[in-house]
Scaffold this motif. Structure first.
Motif, PDB file in Angstrom:
ATOM      1  N   GLY A  81       1.201   6.434   1.819  1.00 50.45           N
ATOM      2  CA  GLY A  81       0.401   5.512   1.027  1.00 50.45           C
ATOM      3  C   GLY A  81      -0.888   5.088   1.693  1.00 50.45           C
ATOM      4  N   LEU A  82      -1.103   5.479   2.951  1.00 50.50           N
ATOM      5  CA  LEU A  82      -2.328   5.114   3.660  1.00 50.50           C
ATOM      6  C   LEU A  82      -3.343   6.253   3.590  1.00 50.50           C
ATOM      7  CD1 LEU A  82      -0.794   3.284   6.762  1.00 50.50           C
ATOM      8  CD2 LEU A  82      -1.464   2.347   4.539  1.00 50.50           C
ATOM      9  N   ASP A  83      -4.511   5.997   4.144  1.00 49.43           N
ATOM     10  CA  ASP A  83      -5.621   6.950   3.991  1.00 49.43           C
ATOM     11  C   ASP A  83      -6.102   7.493   5.325  1.00 49.43           C
ATOM     12  OD1 ASP A  83      -6.614   4.528   4.817  1.00 49.43           O
ATOM     13  OD2 ASP A  83      -8.386   4.573   3.542  1.00 49.43           O
ATOM     14  N   GLY A  84      -5.163   7.864   6.177  1.00 47.87           N
ATOM     15  CA  GLY A  84      -5.531   8.451   7.462  1.00 47.87           C
ATOM     16  C   GLY A  84      -5.835   7.400   8.508  1.00 47.87           C
ATOM     17  N   PHE A  88      -8.512   0.427   7.227  1.00 49.36           N
ATOM     18  CA  PHE A  88      -7.469  -0.065   6.316  1.00 49.36           C
ATOM     19  C   PHE A  88      -6.092   0.358   6.797  1.00 49.36           C
ATOM     20  CE2 PHE A  88      -4.668   1.222   2.747  1.00 49.36           C
ATOM     21  CZ  PHE A  88      -4.300  -0.046   2.332  1.00 49.36           C
ATOM     22  N   ALA A  89      -5.938   1.637   7.136  1.00 45.31           N
ATOM     23  CA  ALA A  89      -4.629   2.140   7.559  1.00 45.31           C
ATOM     24  C   ALA A  89      -4.146   1.422   8.817  1.00 45.31           C
ATOM     25  CB  ALA A  89      -4.697   3.652   7.790  1.00 45.31           C
ATOM     26  N   LYS A  90      -5.036   1.214   9.757  1.00 42.15           N
ATOM     27  CA  LYS A  90      -4.658   0.536  11.003  1.00 42.15           C
ATOM     28  C   LYS A  90      -4.256  -0.912  10.739  1.00 42.15           C
ATOM     29  CE  LYS A  90      -7.701   3.465  13.805  1.00 42.15           C
ATOM     30  NZ  LYS A  90      -8.952   3.529  14.590  1.00 42.15           N
ATOM     31  N   HIS A  91      -5.007  -1.586   9.866  1.00 49.32           N
ATOM     32  CA  HIS A  91      -4.707  -2.980   9.546  1.00 49.32           C
ATOM     33  C   HIS A  91      -3.381  -3.082   8.786  1.00 49.32           C
ATOM     34  CE1 HIS A  91      -6.475  -6.953   9.769  1.00 49.32           C
ATOM     35  NE2 HIS A  91      -6.219  -7.199   8.493  1.00 49.32           N
ATOM     36  N   ALA A  92      -3.175  -2.182   7.828  1.00 55.88           N
ATOM     37  CA  ALA A  92      -1.922  -2.188   7.059  1.00 55.88           C
ATOM     38  C   ALA A  92      -0.731  -1.892   7.950  1.00 55.88           C
ATOM     39  CB  ALA A  92      -2.003  -1.164   5.926  1.00 55.88           C
ATOM     40  N   MET A  93      -0.882  -0.950   8.872  1.00 50.88           N
ATOM     41  CA  MET A  93       0.211  -0.625   9.787  1.00 50.88           C
ATOM     42  C   MET A  93       0.520  -1.814  10.696  1.00 50.88           C
ATOM     43  SD  MET A  93       2.356   1.795  10.645  1.00 50.88           S
ATOM     44  CE  MET A  93       1.657   3.351  10.058  1.00 50.88           C
ATOM     45  N   ARG A  94      -0.498  -2.514  11.125  1.00 54.62           N
ATOM     46  CA  ARG A  94      -0.294  -3.657  12.023  1.00 54.62           C
ATOM     47  C   ARG A  94       0.506  -4.760  11.327  1.00 54.62           C
ATOM     48  NH1 ARG A  94      -5.408  -5.295  12.786  1.00 54.62           N
ATOM     49  NH2 ARG A  94      -5.684  -3.559  14.215  1.00 54.62           N
ATOM     50  N   GLU A 103      -7.567   3.733  -8.300  1.00 55.01           N
ATOM     51  CA  GLU A 103      -8.706   4.015  -9.173  1.00 55.01           C
ATOM     52  C   GLU A 103      -9.971   3.315  -8.679  1.00 55.01           C
ATOM     53  OE1 GLU A 103      -4.939   4.299 -11.541  1.00 55.01           O
ATOM     54  OE2 GLU A 103      -5.848   2.788 -10.226  1.00 55.01           O
ATOM     55  N   ALA A 104      -9.787   2.132  -8.115  1.00 53.39           N
ATOM     56  CA  ALA A 104     -10.925   1.367  -7.599  1.00 53.39           C
ATOM     57  C   ALA A 104     -11.226   1.683  -6.137  1.00 53.39           C
ATOM     58  CB  ALA A 104     -10.662  -0.123  -7.749  1.00 53.39           C
ATOM     59  N   ARG A 105     -10.363   2.491  -5.514  1.00 58.24           N
ATOM     60  CA  ARG A 105     -10.505   2.813  -4.089  1.00 58.24           C
ATOM     61  C   ARG A 105     -10.593   1.546  -3.246  1.00 58.24           C
ATOM     62  NH1 ARG A 105     -10.964   8.111  -3.789  1.00 58.24           N
ATOM     63  NH2 ARG A 105     -11.410   8.098  -1.564  1.00 58.24           N
ATOM     64  N   LEU A 125     -11.348   2.388   0.499  1.00 58.20           N
ATOM     65  CA  LEU A 125     -10.389   3.403   0.901  1.00 58.20           C
ATOM     66  C   LEU A 125     -11.039   4.766   1.101  1.00 58.20           C
ATOM     67  CD1 LEU A 125      -7.325   2.634  -1.413  1.00 58.20           C
ATOM     68  CD2 LEU A 125      -7.741   1.866   0.932  1.00 58.20           C
ATOM     69  N   GLY A 126     -10.440   5.539   2.012  1.00 52.84           N
ATOM     70  CA  GLY A 126     -10.794   6.943   2.166  1.00 52.84           C
ATOM     71  C   GLY A 126      -9.953   7.784   1.219  1.00 52.84           C
ATOM     72  N   GLU A 127      -9.739   9.035   1.603  1.00 57.40           N
ATOM     73  CA  GLU A 127      -8.954   9.940   0.760  1.00 57.40           C
ATOM     74  C   GLU A 127      -7.477   9.550   0.802  1.00 57.40           C
ATOM     75  OE1 GLU A 127      -9.779  12.367  -1.342  1.00 57.40           O
ATOM     76  OE2 GLU A 127     -11.874  11.808  -1.019  1.00 57.40           O
ATOM     77  N   LEU A 128      -6.890   9.434  -0.379  1.00 61.50           N
ATOM     78  CA  LEU A 128      -5.472   9.105  -0.482  1.00 61.50           C
ATOM     79  C   LEU A 128      -4.684  10.318  -0.951  1.00 61.50           C
ATOM     80  CD1 LEU A 128      -5.690   5.647  -2.286  1.00 61.50           C
ATOM     81  CD2 LEU A 128      -4.780   6.020   0.009  1.00 61.50           C
TER      82      LEU A 128
END
Length: 257
Positions: A81-84, A88-94, A103-105, A125-128
């Motif tokens: 569900g993250l984008d590499g 964002f991915a680092k913050h969500a993982m933390r 749709e809104a990225r 967001l980057g590529e999902l």
């Protein structure tokens, strides 16, 4: 946030309902963009600005063309569900949780910044990858199976132990979790799965709490961790599936009107 904003975006809930539904999680909610570009695109306060309230976030989601949300519950070793390797991915993982509006990225990560204050940081967001669809029945069955296997394994390993008042501990843990309202037409099965996931999670936290009897040996702790990991994963999968089912059903109902 995922369920209520999705319902609102599809016309199945009022904006005031969304804002009211946030109250059980914190006395106050605030919103700020993670970077200047995202702030400018969505008309949100930037990282150096004073945060604003969640009503501004709803306006930003509408402006960005959001159509629905997905729940993400990342843990080390599982970044679905993250984008590499993005901020964002680092913050969500933390913080272990996030909302994604593909749709809104846009990605939203909540975290407590003060007692009773929850901040939603908004990321571009980057590529999902395409979302993984797990039918709610499959997720529910997987949680039940994982619970049976974990109990059997812990017993075989001699790690399971009698514990006085364990039912009371589990009940207190379940009761301590906020219980937000849900949209009127939310599917009952999804709500039951969410409730069951909370109960199983409470059992897991009690099972991994060594305070009453002292710490286990290192080998016993490792064995317990390995036995319980599939159940932790199954709880996360059940929660994601239940939220996805609510989003799907509420969007479908709105489309019929």
């Amino acid at each position: 946030m995922v369920v209520w904003t999705s319902a609102w975006l599809h016309g199945a809930a009022a904006s005031d309902d969304v804002l009211d539904a946030l109250h059980p999680w914190a006395d106050a909610h605030e919103v700020r963009a993670a970077d200047a570009d995202t702030a400018a695109r969505l008309d949100l306060p930037g990282p150096d600005d004073v945060p604003d309230g969640p009503a501004l976030l709803l306006a930003a989601l509408r402006k960005a063309g959001a159509a629905g949300g997905e729940l993400v519950l990342p843990v080390p070793g599982d970044a679905r569900g993250l984008d590499g390797a993005t901020p964002f991915a680092k913050h969500a993982m933390r913080h272990g949780e996030a909302a994604v509006l593909p749709e809104a990225r846009i990605g939203l990560v909540p975290h407590e910044v003060a007692d009773g204050v929850l901040r939603w940081t908004v990321f571009g967001l980057g590529e999902l990858a395409p979302p993984e669809h797990v039918p709610i029945g499959e997720a529910e069955h997987g949680m039940s199976s994982a619970m049976r296997e974990a109990a059997s394994t812990l017993t075989d390993l001699g790690v399971a132990k009698h514990r006085p008042n364990v039912r009371e501990e589990i009940a207190r843990t379940v009761a301590s979790r906020p219980t937000p309202p849900w949209p009127q037409n939310a599917p009952q099965r999804a709500l039951r799965v969410l409730q069951r996931a909370s109960e199983v999670e409470a059992i897991l936290w009690v099972a991994t709490d060594d305070s009453p009897g002292g710490a286990l040996s290192a080998s016993a702790t490792r064995a317990r961790t390995e036995a319980l990991r599939p159940l932790f994963d199954a709880v996360r999968s059940a929660r994601r599936a239940a939220v996805a089912e609510m989003v799907r059903v509420l969007a479908g109902q709105a489309g019929k009107h």
